[in-house]
Design a protein around this motif. Structure first.
Motif, short mmCIF file in Angstrom:
data_model
loop_
_atom_site.label_atom_id
_atom_site.label_comp_id
_atom_site.label_asym_id
_atom_site.label_seq_id
_atom_site.Cartn_x
_atom_site.Cartn_y
_atom_site.Cartn_z
N ASP A 23 0.83 -1.21 0.00
CA ASP A 23 0.00 0.00 0.00
C ASP A 23 0.86 1.26 0.00
OD1 ASP A 23 1.08 -0.06 2.52
OD2 ASP A 23 -0.83 -0.12 3.59
N GLY A 24 2.14 1.10 -0.28
CA GLY A 24 3.05 2.23 -0.29
C GLY A 24 3.74 2.49 1.04
N SER A 25 3.33 1.77 2.09
CA SER A 25 3.93 1.95 3.40
C SER A 25 5.10 0.97 3.58
CB SER A 25 2.90 1.75 4.50
OG SER A 25 2.45 0.40 4.51
N PRO A 26 6.02 1.26 4.49
CA PRO A 26 7.16 0.36 4.71
C PRO A 26 6.77 -0.84 5.56
CG PRO A 26 7.30 2.23 6.19
CD PRO A 26 6.12 2.50 5.29
N PRO A 27 7.60 -1.87 5.60
CA PRO A 27 7.35 -2.99 6.51
C PRO A 27 7.64 -2.55 7.95
CG PRO A 27 9.47 -3.25 5.47
CD PRO A 27 8.85 -2.05 4.82
N ARG A 28 7.25 -3.37 8.91
CA ARG A 28 7.52 -3.02 10.31
C ARG A 28 9.02 -2.88 10.55
NH1 ARG A 28 4.28 -7.57 13.41
NH2 ARG A 28 4.38 -8.53 11.34
N HIS A 29 9.80 -3.75 9.93
CA HIS A 29 11.25 -3.66 10.01
C HIS A 29 11.81 -3.90 8.61
CE1 HIS A 29 10.11 -5.00 14.17
NE2 HIS A 29 10.86 -3.96 14.45
N ARG A 30 12.75 -3.06 8.21
CA ARG A 30 13.29 -3.15 6.86
C ARG A 30 14.06 -4.44 6.63
NH1 ARG A 30 11.39 -1.53 2.57
NH2 ARG A 30 10.95 0.49 3.48
N ALA A 31 14.61 -5.03 7.70
CA ALA A 31 15.32 -6.31 7.62
C ALA A 31 15.31 -6.93 9.01
CB ALA A 31 16.76 -6.10 7.15
#
Length: 620
Positions: free
Chosen positions: A407-415
């Protein structure tokens, strides 16, 4: 770094294309020593061979080379359509139509097909390579881009509530984008979409093994022996224990495992077909519980199995066909014997938090003594990560970037690394940058220091790139244990070969194991120094966790302390700390050159370049 993250684009195809294009450009500028300007500026790339110029936004400039780029744009109205047709006609038509509106509006984005075509052609022209190299390498880049898009789409389909687990298999399945410095990190040629759904770790694939029944006279292999794994027995007995119940095995015959894709392919080979025709080999088909492919694709894992299996897989993955070579298999067993003769006990005493996973046995099918591979070679590897055991994480999976939910938002943690550092910061009351520095220091203690000391004390060196190294984290998210795996990556320094030969008579007979000391130091400086340590520092920077210059100082200080305490590491640490440049495998040049890195002489399997050494430049 600008706010808009290309990996989080709502359209999975756009996110996958952005990832593939960025990785290609990162590999290209490193291999050709192209300077990258500061963040928020533009990198201008000229390609005289095609008359194309690209303007590439720089999102993050990395001292270790892990740059982040935005979407490349064509400069000066270059002929996009013609270049795309050069790349791949079947791709150019759809992409040209999709981009037409943007181009008419005064914006000329360059898609992955165009970038791949001009980058690969320019590289081939500079290297004087024939035209077919351009087609082959470009096709691999585009195949990788398609696979990456499929990986991102599949993860997004799991939904926003999918758990962020951090176990052994989770890390093995985390490499959605692949090697950050390879132009085609997810290329898997010759496999169908259906094949890859079952065989890809990124798609959480699993499958039962395919089994063959082999007459005793056509089974070959070896195990550590000589006091190693006596309870486990010979390779044939190991296969019988791993095999599922109910196989139709004649008395005394041996069950031989195979990857199902490989099983289908080898039946077409004259040597295997002749064994089947003679009644000495019987295909039994798939049987037993599902195994899970790990990050290498060909090595498979089950949480309840006593061993992992490194299966032959003739599919070309990135640069190489992944069939086990018998020389490599013998090397793994020889290394297991060497470790058992002294180094393993020393490691347990000096570094109890570090271990080496052994490929302690192997099995194959064949009737002659030529040593030629049949395609049914399997290595048998230690599996300490069984149900209820250590939750080790492949370092490549730990640092692998995640995509947003769509939805265009980032994940909770990038890695996974971002989550671990965040946990450490909260638990210890540190800033993210301070927690990153502590994390790296602990990592050096549990992984890098044991590897360097093993080489210093015994002359035994390994190839610890990120996919070959694993760490376990404590409750605060900090490294507490480390492991090395893979039988291909062993070297013995020539100056120490005599004393090791006394420990294991015949140690180097028939295997490529002993090399000149300077060559060993050069390769370890690449695998441990550039690939592992500088790569980890680059990941911290690219993920926005800490300034790379600060982490380089942490690494340099730790290595300088080790140099003072370990005289035997003087050569290697002199390279890592003082050399203005280090020899580095050039994945892009190797790919365009068409080399198979698993065949040929170890000195020429890959193209190598000189890379500026940031550890020698940083001031403590």
């Amino acid at each position: 770094m600008s706010a808009a993250e290309p990996l989080d684009h709502p359209d999975a195809s756009r996110a996958g294309e952005a990832a593939a294009t960025e990785t290609l450009l990162r590999a290209y500028v490193r291999d050709l020593a192209i300077p990258v300007p500061a963040a928020e500026e533009e990198l201008i790339l000229d390609f005289p061979a095609t008359g194309v110029r690209l303007r590439v936004p720089v999102r993050h400039r990395s001292p270790t080379g892990w740059h982040r780029f935005g979407e490349p744009l064509l400069a000066g109205g270059a002929p996009e359509t013609a270049a795309m047709e050069t790349a791949a006609p079947e791709t150019a038509t759809s992409e040209t139509a999709a981009r037409a509106g943007a181009t008419q509006a005064g914006v000329a984005p360059a898609g992955v097909a165009l970038v791949a075509a001009v980058v690969v052609r320019e590289t081939a022209v500079l290297a004087g390579l024939p035209a077919h190299r351009v087609s082959d390498a470009t096709a691999r880049v585009l195949d990788s881009a398609r696979r990456t898009t499929a990986h991102l789409a599949a993860r997004r389909a799991e939904g926003p509530d999918a758990p962020e687990a951090a176990g052994f298999l989770d890390a093995e399945q985390a490499l959605l984008l692949g090697h950050p410095f390879h132009p085609a990190p997810k290329s898997r040629e010759e496999a169908s979409t259906g094949d890859l759904a079952e065989y890809s770790p990124e798609l959480r694939g699993s499958f039962p093994l395919h089994w063959f029944a082999a007459a005793p006279g056509v089974v070959t292999g070896e195990s550590g022996g000589g006091g190693i794994d006596e309870s486990r027995g010979a390779p044939a007995e190991l296969c019988r224990r791993i095999a599922p119940a109910g196989l139709d095995l004649p008395e005394g015959w041996v069950p031989v495992p195979a990857h199902p894709w490989q099983a289908r392919e080898v039946l077409r080979r004259p040597r295997i077909a002749a064994l089947v025709e003679a009644g000495l080999l019987r295909p039994l088909g798939p049987a037993g519980p599902a195994w899970h492919p790990t990050s290498s694709v060909r090595t498979v894992y089950r949480a309840d199995a006593e061993a992992m299996l490194k299966l032959s897989l003739g599919m070309r993955i990135t640069n190489s066909r992944r069939e086990n070579l018998r020389g490599e298999l013998r090397l793994g067993v020889r290394a297991a014997r060497l470790l058992a003769a002294g180094p393993a006990e020393w490691l347990r005493a000096e570094h109890p938090a570090f271990g080496v996973l052994r490929d302690f046995a192997w099995v194959s099918v064949g009737t002659d003594d030529s040593g030629a591979e049949s395609g049914l070679e399997t290595a048998i590897r230690d599996n300490p990560f069984r149900t209820g055991a250590d939750r080790a994480l492949c370092v490549a999976g730990l640092i692998a970037e995640r995509t947003g939910p769509g939805d265009g938002s980032p994940p909770r943690h990038r890695a996974l690394l971002s989550a671990a550092v965040g946990r450490a910061a909260r638990a210890l009351g540190l800033s993210t940058a301070e927690a990153s520095a502590l994390w790296l220091a602990r990592y050096l203690d549990v992984l890098a220091v044991p590897l360097i000391r093993l080489q210093a004390r015994y002359g035994v060196a390994l190839e610890p790139h990120h996919q070959n190294t694993l760490v376990a984290l404590d409750a605060d998210g900090l490294p507490r244990a480390g492991w090395y795996r893979d039988s291909q990556g062993y070297y013995v320094a020539a100056s120490r070969a005599g004393e090791l030969e006394r420990l294991v008579p015949g140690l180097a007979d028939g295997v490529d194991l002993v090399f000149d000391d300077a060559f060993v130091d050069e390769r370890v400086a690449y695998y441990l120094g550039i690939g592992n340590l500088l790569g980890l520092v680059g990941a911290f920077g690219a993920l926005g966790l800490a300034a790379e210059e600060d982490l380089l100082r942490v690494a340099r200080a730790a290595l300088e302390r080790l140099r003072a305490a370990e005289p035997g590491a003087k050569g290697l640490l002199g390279l890592l700390l003082d050399a203005p440049s280090l020899r580095c495998k050039a994945n892009h040049l190797t790919c365009v050159d068409g080399r198979d890195e698993l065949t040929g002489d170890v000195h020429s399997q890959s193209v190598y370049i000189d890379l500026p050494n940031p550890l020698s430049e940083v001031q403590r």
